[in-house]
Design an enzyme around this catalytic site. Structure first.
Site, PDB file in Angstrom:
ATOM      1  N   HIS A   1       0.842  -1.205   0.000  1.00 46.46           N
ATOM      2  CA  HIS A   1       0.000   0.000   0.000  1.00 46.46           C
ATOM      3  C   HIS A   1       0.878   1.257   0.000  1.00 46.46           C
ATOM      4  O   HIS A   1       0.664   2.180  -0.799  1.00 46.46           O
ATOM      5  CB  HIS A   1      -0.908  -0.042   1.230  1.00 46.46           C
ATOM      6  CG  HIS A   1      -1.738   1.183   1.435  1.00 46.46           C
ATOM      7  ND1 HIS A   1      -3.082   1.226   1.143  1.00 46.46           N
ATOM      8  CD2 HIS A   1      -1.425   2.415   1.935  1.00 46.46           C
ATOM      9  CE1 HIS A   1      -3.558   2.421   1.433  1.00 46.46           C
ATOM     10  NE2 HIS A   1      -2.580   3.160   1.932  1.00 46.46           N
ATOM     11  N   GLU A   2       1.871   1.282   0.893  1.00 44.21           N
ATOM     12  CA  GLU A   2       2.736   2.463   0.983  1.00 44.21           C
ATOM     13  C   GLU A   2       3.606   2.611  -0.259  1.00 44.21           C
ATOM     14  O   GLU A   2       3.843   3.732  -0.732  1.00 44.21           O
ATOM     15  CB  GLU A   2       3.609   2.388   2.239  1.00 44.21           C
ATOM     16  CG  GLU A   2       2.843   2.289   3.545  1.00 44.21           C
ATOM     17  CD  GLU A   2       1.782   3.375   3.710  1.00 44.21           C
ATOM     18  OE1 GLU A   2       1.935   4.455   3.117  1.00 44.21           O
ATOM     19  OE2 GLU A   2       0.793   3.133   4.429  1.00 44.21           O
TER      20      GLU A   2
ATOM     21  N   HIS B   1       1.693   4.331  -2.892  1.00 47.19           N
ATOM     22  CA  HIS B   1       1.710   5.786  -2.706  1.00 47.19           C
ATOM     23  C   HIS B   1       2.977   6.390  -3.290  1.00 47.19           C
ATOM     24  O   HIS B   1       2.943   7.460  -3.916  1.00 47.19           O
ATOM     25  CB  HIS B   1       1.630   6.130  -1.216  1.00 47.19           C
ATOM     26  CG  HIS B   1       0.247   6.059  -0.638  1.00 47.19           C
ATOM     27  ND1 HIS B   1      -0.842   6.629  -1.254  1.00 47.19           N
ATOM     28  CD2 HIS B   1      -0.214   5.510   0.519  1.00 47.19           C
ATOM     29  CE1 HIS B   1      -1.921   6.436  -0.508  1.00 47.19           C
ATOM     30  NE2 HIS B   1      -1.568   5.748   0.567  1.00 47.19           N
TER      31      HIS B   1
ATOM     32  N   GLU C   1      -6.397   6.570  -0.947  1.00 47.32           N
ATOM     33  CA  GLU C   1      -6.355   5.351  -0.143  1.00 47.32           C
ATOM     34  C   GLU C   1      -6.965   4.174  -0.909  1.00 47.32           C
ATOM     35  O   GLU C   1      -6.437   3.061  -0.882  1.00 47.32           O
ATOM     36  CB  GLU C   1      -7.103   5.557   1.182  1.00 47.32           C
ATOM     37  CG  GLU C   1      -6.402   6.506   2.150  1.00 47.32           C
ATOM     38  CD  GLU C   1      -4.969   6.112   2.411  1.00 47.32           C
ATOM     39  OE1 GLU C   1      -4.714   4.943   2.764  1.00 47.32           O
ATOM     40  OE2 GLU C   1      -4.088   6.967   2.240  1.00 47.32           O
TER      41      GLU C   1
END
Length: 296
Positions: free
Chosen positions: A144-145, A148, A222
Protein backbone atom coordinates in the site's frame (compact mmCIF):
# COMPACT_ATOMS: atom_id res chain seq x y z
CA UNK A 1 -11.44 -3.88 -12.65
CA UNK A 2 -8.12 -2.90 -11.02
CA UNK A 3 -6.93 -0.67 -13.84
CA UNK A 4 -10.37 0.90 -14.25
CA UNK A 5 -10.31 1.81 -10.56
CA UNK A 6 -6.80 3.26 -10.88
CA UNK A 7 -7.83 5.37 -13.89
CA UNK A 8 -11.00 6.57 -12.14
CA UNK A 9 -9.13 7.61 -9.01
CA UNK A 10 -6.47 9.45 -11.02
CA UNK A 11 -9.16 11.45 -12.80
CA UNK A 12 -10.74 12.38 -9.47
CA UNK A 13 -7.35 13.45 -8.13
CA UNK A 14 -6.84 15.83 -11.05
CA UNK A 15 -10.23 17.40 -10.33
CA UNK A 16 -9.42 17.86 -6.63
CA UNK A 17 -5.99 19.40 -7.31
CA UNK A 18 -7.53 21.72 -9.91
CA UNK A 19 -10.06 22.75 -7.26
CA UNK A 20 -7.20 23.56 -4.88
CA UNK A 21 -5.56 25.90 -7.38
CA UNK A 22 -8.87 27.58 -8.21
CA UNK A 23 -9.51 28.11 -4.49
CA UNK A 24 -6.09 29.74 -4.05
CA UNK A 25 -6.82 32.04 -6.99
CA UNK A 26 -10.25 32.96 -5.63
CA UNK A 27 -8.85 33.77 -2.20
CA UNK A 28 -6.19 35.93 -3.80
CA UNK A 29 -8.82 37.72 -5.88
CA UNK A 30 -11.00 38.33 -2.81
CA UNK A 31 -8.12 39.66 -0.72
CA UNK A 32 -6.90 41.82 -3.59
CA UNK A 33 -10.36 43.27 -4.18
CA UNK A 34 -11.03 44.03 -0.53
CA UNK A 35 -7.71 45.64 0.32
CA UNK A 36 -6.25 46.93 -2.94
CA UNK A 37 -9.13 47.10 -5.39
CA UNK A 38 -7.30 44.73 -7.75
CA UNK A 39 -8.39 41.13 -8.23
CA UNK A 40 -5.60 40.44 -10.73
CA UNK A 41 -2.97 41.71 -8.32
CA UNK A 42 -4.44 39.54 -5.56
CA UNK A 43 -4.32 36.45 -7.77
CA UNK A 44 -0.67 37.11 -8.63
CA UNK A 45 0.28 37.57 -4.98
CA UNK A 46 -1.62 34.39 -4.01
CA UNK A 47 0.15 32.43 -6.75
CA UNK A 48 3.56 33.64 -5.55
CA UNK A 49 2.76 32.74 -1.93
CA UNK A 50 1.52 29.28 -2.95
CA UNK A 51 4.67 28.71 -5.02
CA UNK A 52 6.92 29.69 -2.10
CA UNK A 53 5.08 27.35 0.25
CA UNK A 54 5.34 24.48 -2.24
CA UNK A 55 9.08 24.98 -2.81
CA UNK A 56 9.85 25.12 0.91
CA UNK A 57 7.59 22.27 2.02
CA UNK A 58 8.37 19.94 -0.90
CA UNK A 59 12.10 20.47 -0.51
CA UNK A 60 12.06 19.41 3.15
CA UNK A 61 9.00 17.17 3.26
CA UNK A 62 10.60 13.93 4.49
CA UNK A 63 12.55 15.40 7.39
CA UNK A 64 9.70 17.71 8.39
CA UNK A 65 7.10 14.93 8.49
CA UNK A 66 9.35 12.45 10.26
CA UNK A 67 10.30 14.98 12.92
CA UNK A 68 6.62 15.77 13.44
CA UNK A 69 5.93 12.11 14.19
CA UNK A 70 9.03 11.36 16.31
CA UNK A 71 10.19 8.60 13.99
CA UNK A 72 13.43 6.68 14.50
CA UNK A 73 15.28 5.79 11.31
CA UNK A 74 16.74 2.31 10.86
CA UNK A 75 19.74 1.97 8.59
CA UNK A 76 20.13 -1.76 8.04
CA UNK A 77 18.33 -5.10 8.12
CA UNK A 78 20.00 -5.94 11.44
CA UNK A 79 17.87 -3.37 13.27
CA UNK A 80 14.46 -4.62 12.04
CA UNK A 81 14.94 -7.60 9.69
CA UNK A 82 11.30 -8.33 8.79
CA UNK A 83 10.32 -4.73 8.12
CA UNK A 84 13.50 -4.00 6.18
CA UNK A 85 13.20 -7.03 3.90
CA UNK A 86 9.47 -6.51 3.27
CA UNK A 87 10.07 -2.87 2.30
CA UNK A 88 12.99 -3.96 0.13
CA UNK A 89 10.85 -6.59 -1.63
CA UNK A 90 7.92 -4.25 -2.21
CA UNK A 91 10.18 -1.51 -3.54
CA UNK A 92 11.75 -3.97 -5.97
CA UNK A 93 8.35 -5.18 -7.20
CA UNK A 94 7.09 -1.59 -7.54
CA UNK A 95 10.31 -0.73 -9.39
CA UNK A 96 11.14 2.23 -7.17
CA UNK A 97 14.34 2.92 -5.19
CA UNK A 98 14.60 1.56 -1.67
CA UNK A 99 13.09 4.27 0.56
CA UNK A 100 14.38 5.32 3.94
CA UNK A 101 12.78 3.23 6.70
CA UNK A 102 11.52 4.52 10.04
CA UNK A 103 9.83 3.05 13.11
CA UNK A 104 7.43 4.97 15.36
CA UNK A 105 7.35 3.85 18.98
CA UNK A 106 3.58 3.57 19.38
CA UNK A 107 1.44 0.52 20.26
CA UNK A 108 -1.27 1.50 17.77
CA UNK A 109 -0.84 -0.28 14.39
CA UNK A 110 -0.29 2.18 11.55
CA UNK A 111 2.07 3.19 8.75
CA UNK A 112 2.61 5.92 6.17
CA UNK A 113 4.84 7.04 3.30
CA UNK A 114 6.13 10.52 2.56
CA UNK A 115 8.66 12.34 0.44
CA UNK A 116 8.97 14.47 -2.67
CA UNK A 117 9.39 11.65 -5.20
CA UNK A 118 10.35 7.94 -5.31
CA UNK A 119 14.04 8.87 -5.20
CA UNK A 120 13.56 10.76 -1.92
CA UNK A 121 10.82 8.70 -0.28
CA UNK A 122 10.50 7.27 3.20
CA UNK A 123 8.15 4.81 4.87
CA UNK A 124 7.33 4.47 8.55
CA UNK A 125 5.61 1.78 10.57
CA UNK A 126 4.61 1.82 14.21
CA UNK A 127 5.94 -0.72 16.68
CA UNK A 128 2.31 -1.77 17.17
CA UNK A 129 1.95 -2.61 13.48
CA UNK A 130 5.10 -4.75 13.52
CA UNK A 131 3.86 -6.61 16.59
CA UNK A 132 0.35 -7.23 15.23
CA UNK A 133 0.87 -8.10 11.56
CA UNK A 134 2.19 -11.36 10.16
CA UNK A 135 4.47 -11.20 7.12
CA UNK A 136 1.63 -11.55 4.60
CA UNK A 137 -0.27 -8.66 6.20
CA UNK A 138 2.86 -6.55 6.53
CA UNK A 139 3.50 -7.06 2.82
CA UNK A 140 -0.02 -5.80 2.14
CA UNK A 141 0.58 -2.67 4.23
CA UNK A 142 3.98 -1.95 2.71
CA UNK A 143 2.58 -2.68 -0.76
CA UNK A 144 0.00 0.00 0.00
CA UNK A 145 2.74 2.46 0.98
CA UNK A 146 4.89 1.59 -2.04
CA UNK A 147 1.86 2.29 -4.23
CA UNK A 148 1.71 5.79 -2.71
CA UNK A 149 5.39 6.20 -3.58
CA UNK A 150 5.11 4.75 -7.09
CA UNK A 151 2.01 6.78 -7.96
CA UNK A 152 3.54 10.02 -6.64
CA UNK A 153 0.75 10.28 -4.06
CA UNK A 154 3.40 11.43 -1.61
CA UNK A 155 4.08 14.50 -3.77
CA UNK A 156 0.36 15.19 -4.26
CA UNK A 157 -0.26 15.12 -0.52
CA UNK A 158 2.72 17.41 0.04
CA UNK A 159 1.44 19.88 -2.55
CA UNK A 160 -2.03 19.74 -0.98
CA UNK A 161 -0.48 20.47 2.42
CA UNK A 162 1.45 23.40 0.96
CA UNK A 163 -1.62 24.86 -0.75
CA UNK A 164 -3.66 24.50 2.44
CA UNK A 165 -0.91 26.32 4.31
CA UNK A 166 -0.88 29.06 1.65
CA UNK A 167 -4.67 29.46 1.94
CA UNK A 168 -4.37 29.72 5.72
CA UNK A 169 -1.65 32.36 5.33
CA UNK A 170 -3.82 34.43 2.97
CA UNK A 171 -6.83 34.16 5.27
CA UNK A 172 -4.75 35.10 8.31
CA UNK A 173 -3.34 38.08 6.45
CA UNK A 174 -6.83 39.24 5.50
CA UNK A 175 -8.08 38.82 9.07
CA UNK A 176 -5.15 40.67 10.63
CA UNK A 177 -5.25 43.45 8.05
CA UNK A 178 -8.98 43.92 8.56
CA UNK A 179 -8.63 43.85 12.35
CA UNK A 180 -6.08 46.66 12.29
CA UNK A 181 -8.28 48.81 10.09
CA UNK A 182 -6.89 48.13 6.66
CA UNK A 183 -9.26 48.38 3.70
CA UNK A 184 -9.42 49.54 0.11
CA UNK A 185 -9.79 53.29 -0.38
CA UNK A 186 -12.71 53.71 -2.79
CA UNK A 187 -15.35 56.32 -3.31
CA UNK A 188 -18.76 55.20 -2.06
CA UNK A 189 -20.12 55.12 -5.61
CA UNK A 190 -17.42 52.68 -6.66
CA UNK A 191 -18.06 50.13 -3.96
CA UNK A 192 -19.95 46.98 -4.91
CA UNK A 193 -21.58 45.87 -1.66
CA UNK A 194 -22.44 42.42 -2.96
CA UNK A 195 -18.87 41.87 -4.17
CA UNK A 196 -17.51 42.89 -0.79
CA UNK A 197 -19.90 40.59 1.07
CA UNK A 198 -19.07 37.73 -1.30
CA UNK A 199 -15.34 38.29 -0.85
CA UNK A 200 -15.65 38.29 2.93
CA UNK A 201 -17.70 35.09 2.89
CA UNK A 202 -15.18 33.46 0.57
CA UNK A 203 -12.31 34.33 2.89
CA UNK A 204 -14.21 33.00 5.91
CA UNK A 205 -15.23 29.72 4.24
CA UNK A 206 -11.97 29.10 2.36
CA UNK A 207 -10.17 27.15 5.12
CA UNK A 208 -13.14 24.78 5.41
CA UNK A 209 -13.21 24.27 1.65
CA UNK A 210 -9.45 23.60 1.63
CA UNK A 211 -9.83 21.04 4.40
CA UNK A 212 -12.64 19.26 2.57
CA UNK A 213 -10.59 19.20 -0.66
CA UNK A 214 -7.56 17.80 1.18
CA UNK A 215 -9.69 15.08 2.76
CA UNK A 216 -11.28 14.21 -0.58
CA UNK A 217 -7.82 13.82 -2.07
CA UNK A 218 -6.67 11.61 0.82
CA UNK A 219 -9.74 9.34 0.70
CA UNK A 220 -9.41 8.95 -3.03
CA UNK A 221 -5.75 7.93 -2.88
CA UNK A 222 -6.36 5.35 -0.14
CA UNK A 223 -8.66 3.34 -2.41
CA UNK A 224 -6.08 3.52 -5.18
CA UNK A 225 -3.22 2.45 -2.90
CA UNK A 226 -5.26 -0.53 -1.63
CA UNK A 227 -5.73 -1.66 -5.23
CA UNK A 228 -2.05 -1.01 -5.92
CA UNK A 229 -1.05 -3.22 -3.00
CA UNK A 230 -3.03 -6.10 -4.48
CA UNK A 231 -1.34 -5.50 -7.82
CA UNK A 232 2.14 -5.63 -6.23
CA UNK A 233 1.61 -8.57 -3.86
CA UNK A 234 -0.83 -10.58 -6.03
CA UNK A 235 -2.47 -11.36 -2.70
CA UNK A 236 -5.70 -9.52 -1.85
CA UNK A 237 -6.14 -11.59 1.32
CA UNK A 238 -3.05 -10.09 2.93
CA UNK A 239 -4.33 -6.54 2.45
CA UNK A 240 -7.87 -7.46 3.52
CA UNK A 241 -6.61 -9.20 6.65
CA UNK A 242 -4.42 -6.20 7.53
CA UNK A 243 -7.37 -3.81 7.17
CA UNK A 244 -9.51 -6.10 9.34
CA UNK A 245 -6.93 -5.87 12.11
CA UNK A 246 -6.72 -2.09 11.77
CA UNK A 247 -10.46 -1.84 12.50
CA UNK A 248 -9.83 -2.55 16.18
CA UNK A 249 -6.86 -0.20 16.55
CA UNK A 250 -6.69 2.31 19.36
CA UNK A 251 -5.77 5.93 18.47
CA UNK A 252 -2.09 6.79 18.35
CA UNK A 253 -0.68 8.59 21.37
CA UNK A 254 1.35 11.46 19.93
CA UNK A 255 0.29 11.80 16.30
CA UNK A 256 0.55 15.23 14.72
CA UNK A 257 -2.87 16.17 13.23
CA UNK A 258 -1.19 17.76 10.20
CA UNK A 259 0.11 14.38 9.09
CA UNK A 260 -3.02 12.31 9.85
CA UNK A 261 -3.96 12.09 6.17
CA UNK A 262 -0.69 10.31 5.37
CA UNK A 263 -1.38 7.22 7.48
CA UNK A 264 -2.90 4.01 6.12
CA UNK A 265 -5.79 4.41 8.59
CA UNK A 266 -6.94 7.42 10.59
CA UNK A 267 -4.60 7.56 13.62
CA UNK A 268 -7.15 9.57 15.61
CA UNK A 269 -10.29 7.66 14.58
CA UNK A 270 -11.38 6.34 17.96
CA UNK A 271 -11.07 9.75 19.59
CA UNK A 272 -14.20 10.86 17.72
CA UNK A 273 -17.48 10.57 19.53
CA UNK A 274 -19.90 12.71 17.51
CA UNK A 275 -21.51 11.55 14.28
CA UNK A 276 -20.82 14.76 12.40
CA UNK A 277 -17.08 14.46 13.00
CA UNK A 278 -17.05 11.58 10.50
CA UNK A 279 -17.81 14.13 7.79
CA UNK A 280 -14.24 15.36 8.17
CA UNK A 281 -12.50 11.99 8.17
CA UNK A 282 -9.27 11.88 6.19
CA UNK A 283 -9.83 8.22 5.24
CA UNK A 284 -12.70 6.21 3.78
CA UNK A 285 -14.25 3.69 6.21
CA UNK A 286 -12.22 0.51 6.55
CA UNK A 287 -15.31 -1.59 5.82
CA UNK A 288 -15.76 0.24 2.51
CA UNK A 289 -12.11 -0.37 1.60
CA UNK A 290 -12.40 -4.06 2.45
CA UNK A 291 -15.56 -4.38 0.39
CA UNK A 292 -13.86 -2.89 -2.67
CA UNK A 293 -10.99 -5.34 -2.35
CA UNK A 294 -13.38 -8.27 -1.98
CA UNK A 295 -15.24 -7.18 -5.11
CA UNK A 296 -11.96 -7.11 -7.04
Amino acid sequence: MLYQQIARNKRKTIVVMFGFFILVALIGAAVGYLFAGSTVGGIIVAAVIALIYMVVIIGQSTDVVMNMNNDQEIHSAQEAPTLWHVVEDMAMVAQVPMPRVFIIDDPSPNAFATGNNPEHAAVAATSGLLAMMNREELEGVMGHEMSHVRNYDIRLQTIALALSAAISALVNFAGNFWWFGGSRDDDDDGVNVFAIIGSILLIILAPLAATIAQMALSRNREYLADAGSVELTRNPHGMISALEKLKGAQPMKNVNPSSSALYISDPELNRKHRWYENLFDTHPPLDARIKRLEEM
